[in-house]
Design a protein around this motif. Structure first.
Motif, short mmCIF file in Angstrom:
data_model
loop_
_atom_site.label_atom_id
_atom_site.label_comp_id
_atom_site.label_asym_id
_atom_site.label_seq_id
_atom_site.Cartn_x
_atom_site.Cartn_y
_atom_site.Cartn_z
N GLY A 128 -0.48 7.90 -6.72
CA GLY A 128 -0.69 9.09 -5.89
C GLY A 128 -1.70 8.93 -4.78
N LEU A 129 -1.86 7.69 -4.30
CA LEU A 129 -2.81 7.45 -3.21
C LEU A 129 -2.06 7.20 -1.90
N GLY A 130 -2.42 7.93 -0.88
CA GLY A 130 -1.87 7.69 0.45
C GLY A 130 -2.94 6.99 1.27
N PHE A 131 -2.58 5.86 1.89
CA PHE A 131 -3.58 5.04 2.58
C PHE A 131 -3.26 4.93 4.06
N VAL A 132 -4.24 5.24 4.88
CA VAL A 132 -4.12 5.04 6.34
C VAL A 132 -5.17 4.01 6.73
N PRO A 133 -4.74 2.76 6.94
CA PRO A 133 -5.73 1.71 7.23
C PRO A 133 -6.30 1.82 8.63
N ALA B 112 -8.13 -3.00 -11.89
CA ALA B 112 -7.35 -4.25 -11.89
C ALA B 112 -5.87 -4.02 -11.63
N LEU B 113 -5.49 -2.78 -11.31
CA LEU B 113 -4.06 -2.51 -11.09
C LEU B 113 -3.58 -3.13 -9.78
N PRO B 114 -2.32 -3.60 -9.74
CA PRO B 114 -1.80 -4.08 -8.45
C PRO B 114 -1.70 -2.93 -7.45
N THR B 115 -1.84 -3.27 -6.18
CA THR B 115 -1.82 -2.26 -5.11
C THR B 115 -0.62 -1.30 -5.21
N PRO B 116 0.62 -1.81 -5.40
CA PRO B 116 1.76 -0.87 -5.44
C PRO B 116 1.63 0.18 -6.54
N ALA C 286 0.83 -1.21 0.00
CA ALA C 286 0.00 0.00 0.00
C ALA C 286 0.86 1.26 0.00
N LEU C 287 2.13 1.12 0.38
CA LEU C 287 3.03 2.28 0.32
C LEU C 287 3.64 2.42 -1.08
N GLY C 288 3.46 1.40 -1.90
CA GLY C 288 3.92 1.53 -3.29
C GLY C 288 5.07 0.62 -3.69
#
Lengths: 344, 241
Positions: free
Chosen positions: B81-86, B71-75, A235-237
Motif C-alpha cells: 500500500g505504498l505509493g512512491f514518487v521518486p 527486509a521485504l522486496p520492493t514490489p 516500486a509500482l509493485g
C-alpha cells in the motif's frame, strides 16, 4: 471532491518534417537497401531471388536475436551463451525430424507440417527448459557484473557445446528438408525457394506476435517499462525478477526455434553453429539498439539483405559487409537505430 | 493516538562506503501530511528509498502499518500500500501517459471517477493522454509521476521533492493536488525544499541533519519559530513567503 486547477491549455510544439521523419528513418533503410540492391544487380530475377533470400536470413537472425536484446534491455545481462540455445534447438528439432522420417519424406503437406510442428515444439520446450536452468545456475549469481557475465556465460556456452558433442557425437549432421519445403516456385522469372518463403512468413508471424504481446498486454507493458527503468517498475509493485525469468525462458525458446530454422536453412547442423551465429546476432542487437525488438527486427533484415547482395556482387567482401554496416549505423546513431531510453 | 502508519526505528543505511543514515527514528501518523525537511545531502531521499526498499537498512527496523517491511522486496512493499514518487520522477519515457497510468494501477483497470479527479487536478495529462511521456515538459512529467501514485488509493504516499525546479504556476497546481489528497484523509510523507509549500501542507515536521533526525514536532511550531528554523536548518521560513 475537487477544485479545478488554473486554466491551462498546453500545446505540443509543431514538429518539422525532419523531426517527424526521424523515428521512421531506420524503417526506411530497408527499402532503401532493397532499392540499392536493385541498382547494383541489373538482372531482376537475381535481385528478387537474393532479396527473398536476404529477408529469410534476416527473419531467422531476428528470431534468434530477439530474446537476447530483451534480456539485455530488461536486466542489463550480457549473455554470450545465447548461441547455445540455437545449437540445442537445432539438435533437438533435427532429432525429432529424423525420428519422424516417414512423415517428412511423405509427399503430404499435412504430414510434413505436423512433423515440423512437433520438431519446433520439442526444440522450444527443450531450449526453454535449458534457458530456465541456465538463468538460475549461471546468470543469476552474476547480476550487475558485466565482466563476470561475459566470462561465465561463455563458459556455459562451451560446456553446452561439449554436452551436445557427448550426446550427438562430434560429426556434423546433414539433413534434408521435408518434401513439401523442397524446391522452388518461379515468380517473375526468379526461382524462389519455398523454404525461404516459409521462413519469411514465420519471421513475420513471430515479430507480429512479439509486437502484440509488448504493445497490447499488461505483461508487455511491464517488460517495456522494465527495459527503461526496472527500479521504478518494482516500486509500482511488479516483481521484475519473475518477469525477467519469463523473458529469459521465452528468449531461449525463440533461439531454439531459430536454431531449427537455421539448421534446415543450411541443411547441416554442428555443435558450434550457435556460436558461429552469435557474430551476426550481436551485430543485429547492437545496431538495432540494445533492448529494442523493433530495432532488432530492422537490423536483422538489413544484415540479411546486405550479406546476400554483397555475396553476389563481390563474394570476398561478404564477410566484412555487415561489420561495415554496423560501423556506418553506429556512426549515424551511436546507441543503435531505435535506442531504448534508459533511466539514469 | 492511533498507531503510526510508518515507523522507522534506529535505521542505518550505507551506500557503498558512505554511511548515509545513522540511526533514523521517524513516525508518520495516519491521515496526516508529514514533512521531512533538512539541507541537501542530509539523508531525506535515502530515508524514502530505504522505506521503499531501493536501499537496504543494515540496522534498525522499518514498520509499515504494524508489519516489519525492513527486509521485504520492493514490489511487496509497494503492494502493501505504498505509493512512491521518486525525486527523478521515474517516468517511462517511451510509454504513453495512458500506459504509464495503466501500469501504476496494479489492482486492475483505472477507476474512472478517480481518473476524472486526476484530470481535473492535472489537465495536461488528459490533453496528452495518448502522447509519449518523454515528450512532456518537466512540470507535466512531475504531474504524471504524482498522478501515477494517486491512480489508486494507497495507505501511504512517499513523495520526494514534487516541486523541485518547477515554475510557480506548476508549483501551485502540485500543492493544490496534494492538498486535495490530504483532504481525502491520505497519509503522506513529503520531502520538500519549498518551505511555503511545506508550511501550507504539513501537519507534522521532521528535520534531518547528517543522517539523523534532529527535531520532530508540529509544522505550526516550526513555521512559527524563526529561531528554531535558524538553528535547525540555518534559514528562516519567513524568507520563503
Amino acid at each position: 471532491m475537487t477544485t479545478a486547477a488554473p486554466k491551462h491549455t498546453p500545446k505540443m510544439a509543431e514538429l518539422s518534417l525532419g523531426q517527424r521523419l526521424a523515428p521512421w528513418m531506420p524503417v526506411l533503410l530497408v527499402p532503401v537497401l532493397v532499392a540499392l540492391g536493385a541498382l547494383a544487380i541489373p538482372q531482376t530475377s537475381s535481385w528478387l531471388t537474393l532479396t527473398v533470400s536476404g529477408l529469410a536470413m534476416g527473419m531467422m537472425i531476428f528470431i534468434m536475436a530477439s530474446g537476447l536484446t530483451l534480456v539485455f534491455g530488461l536486466m542489463d545481462v550480457i549473455n554470450f551463451g545465447h548461441g547455445a540455445f540455437v545449437s540445442i534447438g537445432a539438435f533437438v528439432g533435427v532429432s525429432v525430424l529424423l525420428m519422424l522420417g516417414q512423415m517428412t519424406g511423405a509427399p503430404s503437406l499435412g504430414l510434413n507440417l505436423i512433423a515440423l510442428m512437433l520438431a519446433v515444439v520439442g526444440a522450444m520446450a527443450a531450449t526453454g527448459a535449458v534457458g530456465w536452468a541456465f538463468e538460475k545456475v549461471i546468470v543469476m549469481p552474476v547480476y550487475g557484473h558485466h565482466l563476470k557475465q561475459i566470462l561465465v556465460t561463455m563458459g556455459g556456452l562451451i560446456v553446452i557445446e561439449q554436452l551436445i558433442i557427448v550426446l550427438w557425437g562430434p560429426e556434423e549432421i546433414y539433413i534434408t528438408r521435408p518434401e513439401a519445403l523442397k524446391g522452388a516456385i518461379t515468380f517473375a522469372g526468379a526461382a524462389l525457394e519455398k523454404y525461404r518463403l516459409v521462413a519469411v512468413v514465420v519471421g513475420l508471424i513471430v515479430f507480429a506476435a512479439m509486437r502484440f504481446v509488448l504493445r497490447r498486454t499488461k505483461i508487455g507493458l511491464i517488460v517495456r517499462a522494465g527495459v527503461q527503468n526496472g527500479e521504478m517498475v518494482e516500486a509500482l509493485g511488479y516483481r521484475l525478477r519473475r518477469v525477467f525469468v519469463g523473458v529469459f525462458i521465452a528468449g531461449s525458446a525463440l533461439a531454439g526455434l531459430g536454431g531449427v530454422m537455421w539448421g534446415l536453412y543450411q541443411e547441416v547442423i554442428t555443435a558450434h553453429m550457435g556460436n558461429d551465429a552469435m557474430i551476426l546476432i550481436f551485430i543485429v542487437v547492437i545496431i538495432g539498439g540494445l533492448g529494442s525488438v523493433e530495432g532488432c527486427f530492422i537490423g536483422a533484415l538489413l544484415v540479411g539483405l546486405m550479406q546476400n547482395y554483397v555475396a553476389y556482387i563481390e563474394p570476398k567482401a561478404a564477410l566484412i559487409s555487415n561489420i561495415a554496416l554496423m560501423v556506418l549505423i553506429l556512426m549515424w546513431r551511436p546507441m543503435g537505430m531505435i535506442p531504448v531510453v534508459k533511466a539514469k | 493516538m492511533s498507531e503510526p502508519i510508518l515507523k522507522l526505528e534506529g535505521v542505518y543505511t550505507n551506500i557503498a562506503q558512505y554511511h548515509i543514515l545513522q540511526g533514523v527514528d521517524l513516525e508518520v501518523p495516519k491521515g496526516a501530511v508529514t514533512m521531512l525537511l533538512g539541507r541537501n545531502g542530509v539523508g531525506k531521499t535515502t530515508t524514502l528509498r530505504t522505506v521503499i526498499g531501493h536501499w537496504r537498512a543494515h540496522k534498525g527496523r522499518v514498520l509499515f502499518d504494524g508489519e516489519d517491511i525492513t527486509a521485504l522486496p520492493t514490489p511487496l512493499i509497494a503492494r502493501a500500500g505504498l505509493g512512491f514518487v521518486p525525486e527523478d520522477m521515474g517516468i517511462f519515457s517511451d510509454l504513453t501517459v495512458e500506459e504509464n497510468m495503466v501500469l501504476a494501477a496494479i489492482h486492475g483497470p483505472i477507476n474512472s471517477a478517480r481518473l476524472d479527479w486526476i484530470f481535473t487536478a492535472f489537465p495536461p495529462l488528459k490533453t496528452f493522454w495518448k502522447s509519449e511521456a518523454g515528450n512532456l515538459s518537466g512540470g507535466q512529467k512531475q504531474m504524471l509521476s504524482i498522478a501515477r501514485a494517486m491512480v489508486e488509493e494507497r495507505k501511504l504516499y512517499l513523495i520526494d521533492e514534487p516541486t523541485k525546479g518547477l515554475a510557480p504556476a506548476i508549483v501551485s497546481t502540485m500543492a493544490r493536488a496534494l492538498r486535495e489528497l490530504k483532504e481525502q484523509g491520505a497519509s503522506i510523507l513529503l520531502v520538500e525544499q519549498n518551505f511555503a509549500v511545506a508550511r501550507a501542507l504539513g501537519d507534522t515536521a521532521n528535520v534531518m541533519d547528517d543522517g539523523r533526525m534532529i527535531w520532530s514536532g508540529a509544522m505550526a511550531e516550526l513555521s512559527g519559530d524563526a529561531t528554531l528554523q535558524e538553528r535547525l536548518m540555518g534559514l528562516s521560513l519567513d524568507a520563503h513567503h
